[in-house]
Write a protein that holds these residues in place. Structure first.
Motif, PDB file in Angstrom:
ATOM      1  N   GLY A  62      -7.845  -5.423   5.148  1.00 26.08           N
ATOM      2  CA  GLY A  62      -7.402  -6.693   5.027  1.00 26.08           C
ATOM      3  C   GLY A  62      -5.923  -7.019   4.923  1.00 26.08           C
ATOM      4  N   PRO A  63      -5.705  -8.008   4.266  1.00 22.53           N
ATOM      5  CA  PRO A  63      -4.161  -8.505   3.816  1.00 22.53           C
ATOM      6  C   PRO A  63      -3.560  -7.488   2.842  1.00 22.53           C
ATOM      7  CG  PRO A  63      -5.939 -10.027   3.262  1.00 22.53           C
ATOM      8  CD  PRO A  63      -6.524  -8.995   3.661  1.00 22.53           C
ATOM      9  N   SER A  64      -4.377  -6.694   2.106  1.00 28.63           N
ATOM     10  CA  SER A  64      -3.792  -5.741   1.207  1.00 28.63           C
ATOM     11  C   SER A  64      -3.545  -4.405   1.922  1.00 28.63           C
ATOM     12  CB  SER A  64      -4.619  -5.454   0.042  1.00 28.63           C
ATOM     13  OG  SER A  64      -5.025  -6.763  -0.446  1.00 28.63           O
ATOM     14  N   GLY A  65      -4.039  -4.172   2.886  1.00 31.74           N
ATOM     15  CA  GLY A  65      -4.306  -2.959   3.578  1.00 31.74           C
ATOM     16  C   GLY A  65      -3.242  -2.721   5.153  1.00 31.74           C
ATOM     17  N   GLY A  66      -3.560  -1.752   5.814  1.00 35.26           N
ATOM     18  CA  GLY A  66      -2.529  -1.779   6.661  1.00 35.26           C
ATOM     19  C   GLY A  66      -3.024  -1.187   8.200  1.00 35.26           C
ATOM     20  N   CYS A  67      -2.344  -1.053   9.099  1.00 32.79           N
ATOM     21  CA  CYS A  67      -2.660  -0.502  10.305  1.00 32.79           C
ATOM     22  C   CYS A  67      -2.293   0.749  10.866  1.00 32.79           C
ATOM     23  CB  CYS A  67      -1.853  -1.453  11.398  1.00 32.79           C
ATOM     24  SG  CYS A  67      -2.136  -2.994  11.501  1.00 32.79           S
ATOM     25  N   ILE A  68      -3.239   1.509  11.242  1.00 34.02           N
ATOM     26  CA  ILE A  68      -3.534   2.937  11.272  1.00 34.02           C
ATOM     27  C   ILE A  68      -3.260   3.290  12.959  1.00 34.02           C
ATOM     28  CG2 ILE A  68      -4.518   5.225  11.165  1.00 34.02           C
ATOM     29  CD1 ILE A  68      -5.749   3.914   8.302  1.00 34.02           C
TER      30      ILE A  68
ATOM     31  N   GLY B 168      -3.787  -5.403  23.911  1.00 35.51           N
ATOM     32  CA  GLY B 168      -3.458  -6.939  23.985  1.00 35.51           C
ATOM     33  C   GLY B 168      -3.045  -7.371  22.407  1.00 35.51           C
ATOM     34  N   ASN B 169      -3.131  -6.730  21.573  1.00 37.34           N
ATOM     35  CA  ASN B 169      -2.558  -7.268  20.140  1.00 37.34           C
ATOM     36  C   ASN B 169      -1.111  -7.112  20.010  1.00 37.34           C
ATOM     37  OD1 ASN B 169      -5.573  -6.542  19.457  1.00 37.34           O
ATOM     38  ND2 ASN B 169      -4.803  -8.079  18.377  1.00 37.34           N
ATOM     39  N   CYS B 170      -0.294  -7.750  19.615  1.00 38.37           N
ATOM     40  CA  CYS B 170       1.191  -7.708  19.212  1.00 38.37           C
ATOM     41  C   CYS B 170       1.294  -7.645  17.797  1.00 38.37           C
ATOM     42  CB  CYS B 170       1.836  -9.144  19.493  1.00 38.37           C
ATOM     43  SG  CYS B 170       3.389  -9.231  18.746  1.00 38.37           S
ATOM     44  N   MET B 171       1.833  -6.392  17.211  1.00 37.79           N
ATOM     45  CA  MET B 171       1.636  -5.927  16.003  1.00 37.79           C
ATOM     46  C   MET B 171       2.707  -6.681  15.161  1.00 37.79           C
ATOM     47  SD  MET B 171      -0.377  -3.858  16.391  1.00 37.79           S
ATOM     48  CE  MET B 171      -1.031  -2.965  14.820  1.00 37.79           C
ATOM     49  N   VAL B 172       3.552  -7.248  15.627  1.00 34.62           N
ATOM     50  CA  VAL B 172       4.472  -7.945  15.001  1.00 34.62           C
ATOM     51  C   VAL B 172       3.722  -9.307  14.403  1.00 34.62           C
ATOM     52  CG1 VAL B 172       6.672  -9.276  14.598  1.00 34.62           C
ATOM     53  CG2 VAL B 172       6.513  -7.418  15.959  1.00 34.62           C
ATOM     54  N   SER B 173       2.804  -9.936  15.425  1.00 32.89           N
ATOM     55  CA  SER B 173       2.067 -10.883  15.298  1.00 32.89           C
ATOM     56  C   SER B 173       0.966 -10.718  14.256  1.00 32.89           C
ATOM     57  CB  SER B 173       1.383 -11.602  16.325  1.00 32.89           C
ATOM     58  OG  SER B 173       2.441 -11.880  17.436  1.00 32.89           O
TER      59      SER B 173
ATOM     60  N   MET C 109      12.701  -6.004   1.124  1.00 29.26           N
ATOM     61  CA  MET C 109      12.016  -7.125   0.292  1.00 29.26           C
ATOM     62  C   MET C 109      10.623  -6.575   0.138  1.00 29.26           C
ATOM     63  SD  MET C 109      12.722 -10.683   1.948  1.00 29.26           S
ATOM     64  CE  MET C 109      11.560 -11.566   0.634  1.00 29.26           C
ATOM     65  N   SER C 110       9.893  -5.985   1.076  1.00 30.27           N
ATOM     66  CA  SER C 110       8.751  -5.400   0.666  1.00 30.27           C
ATOM     67  C   SER C 110       8.645  -4.733  -0.575  1.00 30.27           C
ATOM     68  CB  SER C 110       8.158  -4.510   1.751  1.00 30.27           C
ATOM     69  OG  SER C 110       7.821  -5.226   2.812  1.00 30.27           O
ATOM     70  N   TYR C 111       9.526  -3.946  -0.843  1.00 30.21           N
ATOM     71  CA  TYR C 111       9.432  -2.942  -1.861  1.00 30.21           C
ATOM     72  C   TYR C 111       9.935  -3.796  -3.264  1.00 30.21           C
ATOM     73  CZ  TYR C 111       8.878   1.225   0.868  1.00 30.21           C
ATOM     74  OH  TYR C 111       7.987   1.866   1.684  1.00 30.21           O
ATOM     75  N   ASP C 112      10.842  -4.652  -3.142  1.00 25.62           N
ATOM     76  CA  ASP C 112      10.999  -5.588  -4.428  1.00 25.62           C
ATOM     77  C   ASP C 112       9.727  -6.511  -4.745  1.00 25.62           C
ATOM     78  OD1 ASP C 112      13.371  -4.825  -4.348  1.00 25.62           O
ATOM     79  OD2 ASP C 112      14.431  -6.663  -3.233  1.00 25.62           O
ATOM     80  N   ILE C 113       9.144  -6.874  -3.524  1.00 25.51           N
ATOM     81  CA  ILE C 113       7.836  -7.623  -3.958  1.00 25.51           C
ATOM     82  C   ILE C 113       6.782  -6.949  -4.508  1.00 25.51           C
ATOM     83  CG2 ILE C 113       5.823  -8.990  -2.687  1.00 25.51           C
ATOM     84  CD1 ILE C 113       7.904  -9.997  -0.835  1.00 25.51           C
ATOM     85  N   ILE C 114       6.927  -5.410  -4.054  1.00 26.05           N
ATOM     86  CA  ILE C 114       5.426  -4.575  -4.602  1.00 26.05           C
ATOM     87  C   ILE C 114       6.040  -4.530  -5.836  1.00 26.05           C
ATOM     88  CG2 ILE C 114       4.984  -2.290  -4.462  1.00 26.05           C
ATOM     89  CD1 ILE C 114       5.067  -2.291  -1.422  1.00 26.05           C
ATOM     90  N   ASP C 115       7.003  -4.011  -6.382  1.00 27.82           N
ATOM     91  CA  ASP C 115       7.751  -3.805  -7.594  1.00 27.82           C
ATOM     92  C   ASP C 115       7.523  -5.101  -8.590  1.00 27.82           C
ATOM     93  OD1 ASP C 115       7.974  -1.233  -6.802  1.00 27.82           O
ATOM     94  OD2 ASP C 115      10.233  -1.294  -6.524  1.00 27.82           O
TER      95      ASP C 115
ATOM     96  N   PRO D 173       2.932  -6.930   1.220  1.00 23.99           N
ATOM     97  CA  PRO D 173       3.564  -6.449   2.101  1.00 23.99           C
ATOM     98  C   PRO D 173       3.112  -5.218   2.975  1.00 23.99           C
ATOM     99  CG  PRO D 173       4.880  -6.538   0.083  1.00 23.99           C
ATOM    100  CD  PRO D 173       3.327  -6.576  -0.301  1.00 23.99           C
ATOM    101  N   ASN D 174       1.996  -4.833   2.694  1.00 26.56           N
ATOM    102  CA  ASN D 174       1.419  -3.451   3.163  1.00 26.56           C
ATOM    103  C   ASN D 174       1.406  -3.584   4.949  1.00 26.56           C
ATOM    104  OD1 ASN D 174       1.252  -1.926   1.077  1.00 26.56           O
ATOM    105  ND2 ASN D 174      -0.943  -1.882   0.464  1.00 26.56           N
ATOM    106  N   PRO D 175       0.760  -4.619   5.178  1.00 25.99           N
ATOM    107  CA  PRO D 175       0.684  -4.909   6.646  1.00 25.99           C
ATOM    108  C   PRO D 175       1.917  -4.800   7.460  1.00 25.99           C
ATOM    109  CG  PRO D 175      -0.719  -6.552   5.436  1.00 25.99           C
ATOM    110  CD  PRO D 175       0.076  -5.823   4.565  1.00 25.99           C
ATOM    111  N   VAL D 176       3.152  -5.402   6.825  1.00 25.68           N
ATOM    112  CA  VAL D 176       4.293  -5.453   7.462  1.00 25.68           C
ATOM    113  C   VAL D 176       4.680  -3.825   7.321  1.00 25.68           C
ATOM    114  CG1 VAL D 176       6.656  -6.376   7.199  1.00 25.68           C
ATOM    115  CG2 VAL D 176       4.491  -7.633   6.476  1.00 25.68           C
ATOM    116  N   LEU D 177       4.867  -3.228   6.299  1.00 25.13           N
ATOM    117  CA  LEU D 177       5.277  -1.787   6.186  1.00 25.13           C
ATOM    118  C   LEU D 177       4.707  -0.926   6.946  1.00 25.13           C
ATOM    119  CD1 LEU D 177       5.873  -1.419   2.233  1.00 25.13           C
ATOM    120  CD2 LEU D 177       7.551  -1.655   4.005  1.00 25.13           C
TER     121      LEU D 177
END
Ligand SMILES: Cc1cc2nc3c(=O)[nH]c(=O)nc-3n(C[C@H](O)[C@H](O)[C@H](O)COP(=O)(O)O)c2cc1C
Lengths: 127, 612
Positions: free
Chosen positions: B398-404, B436-441, B491-497, B508-512
């Motif tokens: 989910g929101p804490s995870g990521g796309c494989i 049909g999925n846009c990964m940025v979206s 920014m992702s790393y700053d937010i994580i830290d 930030p995981n989904p973005v990273l």
């Protein structure tokens, strides 16, 4: 029943296992309608109602009618499981009131699996 | 590796197991060993044949002989005759009846035969509103054992040996958590169940609470005894009315039987449990925020340490466990740590429940042994992506995870391996995405969620997620700039830290992960003004290529009459009328409706003007 002991637990277990396996109580079959949120959203209540009405109309008295949670295959809800004594459970999927009536009449009463609505025979693996 | 001469398959279906399938397995293994045959014959548990009435069933391969209604008493004779002397035992055999119907058996359908139910063992089997049916399936026997025969230390030890890890997301070893809390003396302690389940796309915990509410209570009784709690709460979101109703019924029944309340089963141990309804904020699933929420305060996380096991609810030592974690506990106590470890891997033993959803054929709730490769879960159990679509990524956690991505689909599902990819196992939401999925979206969707759900207590999360979201909106609306990708990563790393709790630390995981695996997609948005999946309206021009057979399907779904063309002749999209609803793109089975960059629109308009 009030407060129970460990022995009572075991007694309840044995007593209800018998009904689970439909060995006692003179019942010939059990129909379980799966009523988790997914099933209900897909129309399980209408299926249940149809079953209750049809069983009353046909005066079926030796069949247990019960509900249970999600069967896992949410995309194929509403689902129901039919178990006839001495036979493996059959899962029916994508049911509606008409299909459920047909399953009751042909499978539960008539003894013939309704192939066109049946998804699978048997029980899930758990160990 | 041992080369076995033959396989002895014991049916692992609910029916056969209830009839003593596991005792049979033990007896068989012992007997084979005694006769020195254990290197030749392997005993395995398989899916259900559908001969449930004759169980336990054993199938001896290579011959494929069925034996029925076997008990451990039959075993010595059977082993001696058949497996040693090679004379199959007629009187124990089962002749497969002629099939009366053409319905497949569970063992022949991958959706069923690859699953093993533990946390979900009662799913669809018992009436969730009947405590007696729960008891009939060994319910409360684990609690009885823990209360009557085990010390708190022994319970914690068994849990630690089992290797069960928290299934709510973090994967923290349950036994260690309990032992830690047990180590803080206090006359008041609490055992809590986390049924908040805030991840979009996840519905495992709801389903367990709805289908088998007593298992949650039983797990809490065992945990409560281990740590010395006298009060428990189940934190469940108010949006789960059916789960709440069934939990309430279960609690009432358990109290009537004296399985909750004073002096449970005459053991001297007392515990009561109440449901606590949450209002559905994502952050309230975080342990410290959840405890504040129960206290009647605003659900906001606090700094740790002190850990909740030392100072949790009302400042007292507290254990919080997820619904699915607790659902595993009674069977571990009843059957032992070794039994639990039979499935799964060394570091991630047992099973995991997944809510399988998105672009996949078999949407549903599944439970698989840990260590199964993602590909097997998605293609064999899930049946793959629907016809005409192409697999693109699977979102885990989910929101804490990521796309494989596709290239990592052989990753086994374990806490360590999934974390390695940048995603997390998380609570078990598994959303499959197609071309049909846009990964940025997709990452915008999750950031929108976390920015919205951020409680606002700490700056990196409150402001950081919003700034990242704004950037993602810019990119998807055609205002992306050179350097945006680098800024997002930075920014992702700053937010994580810098964030206070797990929400910000994982937001930030989904973005990273989408940048890591689909960077070219971000680039085509920014540099070419082109969303190739056709999702971002400002960044796409739809057109029909010359290979179009003119079947007319696109024309019929177009809501703005923008498509024209004679039957059987290539169709065209009139750009000025096109509202970019994507209907034709999704409808065309042949892939003749295509996407181009935003700039293509002007070109096509000019070309069409010339042609006209
Ligand atoms: C923002 C956020 C949301 C969370 N939501 C949940 C949730 O809905 N359910 C859950 O069990 N754990 C959730 N967790 C994890 C809990 O903090 C905690 O680790 C878990 O409930 C512990 O139980 P376990 O060890 O049995 O997994 C969340 C964590 C964070 C940071």
């Amino acid at each position: 029943m009030g407060r129970i002991t460990v022995d009572d637990l075991k007694k309840i277990k044995e007593k209800h296992q018998a009904t689970f396996k439909l060995r006692e109580g003179g019942n010939r079959a059990k129909v379980t309608v799966h009523m988790g949120t997914c099933g209900i959203a897909a129309g399980a209540r209408a299926v249940m109602d149809a079953l209750i009405d049809e069983m009353a109309a046909k005066e079926v008295k030796d069949v247990i009618l019960t509900t249970s949670g999600c069967a896992g295959f949410c995309v194929k809800e509403p689902m129901a499981t039919v178990e006839i004594v001495g036979e493996a459970p059959v899962k029916y999927c994508s049911l509606n009131a008409d299909k459920m009536r047909k399953v009751l009449n042909e499978h539960v009463i008539g003894g013939n699996v309704v192939e066109e609505y049946a998804l699978v025979v048997g029980s899930e693996t758990s160990y | 590796m041992v080369n076995y001469r033959a396989n002895l398959m014991i049916c692992g279906g609910t029916g056969c197991i209830a009839m003593g399938g596991l005792d049979l397995k033990d007896a068989l293994e012992q007997e084979l060993k005694g006769k020195g045959l254990d290197n030749e014959y392997r005993v395995v548990i398989t899916g259900c044949n559908g001969f449930c009435a004759e169980g336990p069933i054993l199938t001896a391969y290579p011959e494929g002989i069925f034996y029925k209604k076997l008990t451990p008493d039959n075993v010595p004779f059977l082993v001696e005759e058949h497996f040693l002397k090679g004379r199959p035992v007629e009187k124990l055999m089962y002749k497969e009846p002629e099939k009366k119907h053409a319905v497949p058996a569970m063992k022949d359908i991958p959706f069923f035969n690859l699953q093993v139910l533990r946390a979900l063992r009662n799913k669809g089997l018992i009436d969730p509103e009947s405590i007696d049916e729960y008891i009939a399936r060994d319910g409360y026997l684990g609690a009885a054992k823990a209360l009557m025969e085990m010390t708190p230390e022994e319970i914690c030890e068994t849990m630690t040996e089992s290797g069960l890890r928290g299934l709510g997301g973090a994967g923290f070893p349950t036994g260690r958590k309990w032992a830690s809390c047990a180590g803080y003396p206090s006359d008041e302690k609490y055992i809590l169940c986390n049924g908040d389940e805030g991840d979009p796309g996840a519905f495992m915990d709801r389903s367990i609470m709805e289908a088998d509410p007593h298992v949650v209570l039983e797990g809490m009784i065992i945990g409560g005894k281990a740590i010395g709690a006298r009060q428990g709460y189940i934190y469940v979101r108010a949006e789960y009315p059916l789960a709440v109703k069934r939990l309430r019924i279960a609690i009432k029944q358990a109290r009537e039987y004296g399985l909750l309340g004073e002096n449970i089963l005459g053991s001297g141990y007392s515990l009561d449990i109440e449901p606590y309804l949450g209002a559905g904020a994502f952050v309230c699933g975080e342990s410290t925020a959840l405890m504040y929420s129960i206290e009647g305060r605003r659900g906001m996380p606090r700094l740790t340490p002190p850990r909740s096991t030392e100072a949790g609810l009302w400042g007292k030592p507290t254990v919080l466990n997820n619904v699915e974690t607790l659902a595993n506990v009674p069977q571990i106590i009843l059957k032992g740590a070794e039994w639990f470890r039979v499935l799964g891997t060394e570091k991630s033993p047992g099973t995991k429940v997944f809510a399988l959803t998105g672009s996949i054929n078999n949407i549903g709730l599944i439970e698989v042994p840990m260590g199964m490769p993602l590909r097997k879960v998605i293609y064999d159990i899930g049946g793959g992506v629907p016809k005409g679509r192409k697999f693109k990524a699977v979102q885990l956690g989910g929101p804490s995870g990521g796309c494989i991505p596709e290239s990592l689909l052989d990753t086994p599902v374990t806490f360590e391996d999934i974390t390695e990819t940048g995603a997390i196992v998380g609570s078990g939401g598994m959303v499959v995405m197609d071309d049909g999925n846009c990964m940025v979206s997709v990452s915008k969707f999750f950031l929108d969620f976390t920015a919205d759900e951020s409680c606002g207590k700490c700056t990196p999360c409150r402001i950081g997620t919003q700034v990242m979201l704004d950037k993602l909106i810019d990119i998807t609306e055609g205002r992306g700039k050179e350097g945006d990708i680098e800024t997002l990563v930075d920014m992702s790393y700053d937010i994580i830290d810098g964030s206070l709790c797990g929400l910000g630390q994982s937001a930030p995981n989904p973005v990273l992960t989408t940048i890591k695996y689909f960077e070219e997609e971000y680039r085509s948005h920014i540099e070419e003004g082109w969303c190739k999946a056709g999702v971002c309206k400002e960044l796409v021009t739809f057109y029909i290529d010359e290979d179009c057979k003119g079947c007319g399907a696109c024309k019929r779904v177009c809501p703005s009459d923008a498509i024209w063309g004679e039957k059987k002749i290539a169709h065209h999209i009139e750009q000025e009328k096109c509202v970019k609803c994507r209907s034709c793109f999704a409808r065309c089975k042949f892939g003749n409706v295509r996407t181009g960059p935003a700039s293509l629109r002007e070109e096509l308009i000019k070309k069409q003007a010339v042609e006209a």
